[in-house]
Design a protein around this motif. Structure first.
Motif: not given
Length: 152
Positions: A43-67
């Motif tokens: 939705e945001s087009g930002d694949y570098i900075n993950p978010s959940f409910n539009y708040y940053p979520r950096f506590n998990k590896p991003v690879l699973s989100y990308w998959a």
């Protein structure tokens, strides 16, 4: 036991990993995190900075989100497409068990290793939920397989 029978058993054991994968809804909050974060990335087009409910979520590896985001792009946002990468990692793990069995044993022992892993109830349960444990286990098992193959 015949090799053909073992191949048939392994094939039958892998089927539950993909049949009806999208039939159930999200089971718990953890699964919701791994499903919503990739949707917000798209939705945001930002694949570098993950978010959940539009708040940053950096506590998990991003690879699973990308998959999962890639699966969303290919198949649309649904329970099926969010669980496909995890089911794929489970099938890769079964293939890795076969590969390890083949590298250190016979073809029959390799088939048995794959069948035993594929029929483990907890393994099947985790492969049908969108949690990253399957990804981490898959990469660790592949590392072990490649190490064994390099040493043979």
């Amino acid at each position: 036991m015949s090799h053909l029978v073992l191949v048939g058993l392994l094939t039958a054991a892998v089927l539950p990993y993909v049949i009806g994968l999208g039939d159930s809804t999200i089971w718990d909050a953890n699964e919701a995190f791994y499903a919503e974060t990739p949707r917000e990335m798209i939705e945001s087009g930002d694949y570098i900075n993950p978010s959940f409910n539009y708040y940053p979520r950096f506590n998990k590896p991003v690879l699973s989100y990308w998959a999962v985001a890639a699966s969303y792009h290919m198949f649309g946002v649904s329970e099926l497409s969010e669980r496909l990468p995890i089911a794929f990692s489970a099938i890769v793990l079964i293939a890795t068990a076969f590969g390890l069995g083949r590298a250190v044993g016979t073809y029959e022992s390799a088939l048995l290793a794959g069948i035993i892993l594929a029929t483990a109830p907890r393994f099947l349960m985790f492969s049908r939920r969108i949690i990253i444990d399957m990804w981490i286990t898959m990469f660790m098992a592949l590392t072990l397989l490649f190490f064994v193959l390099a040493e043979i």
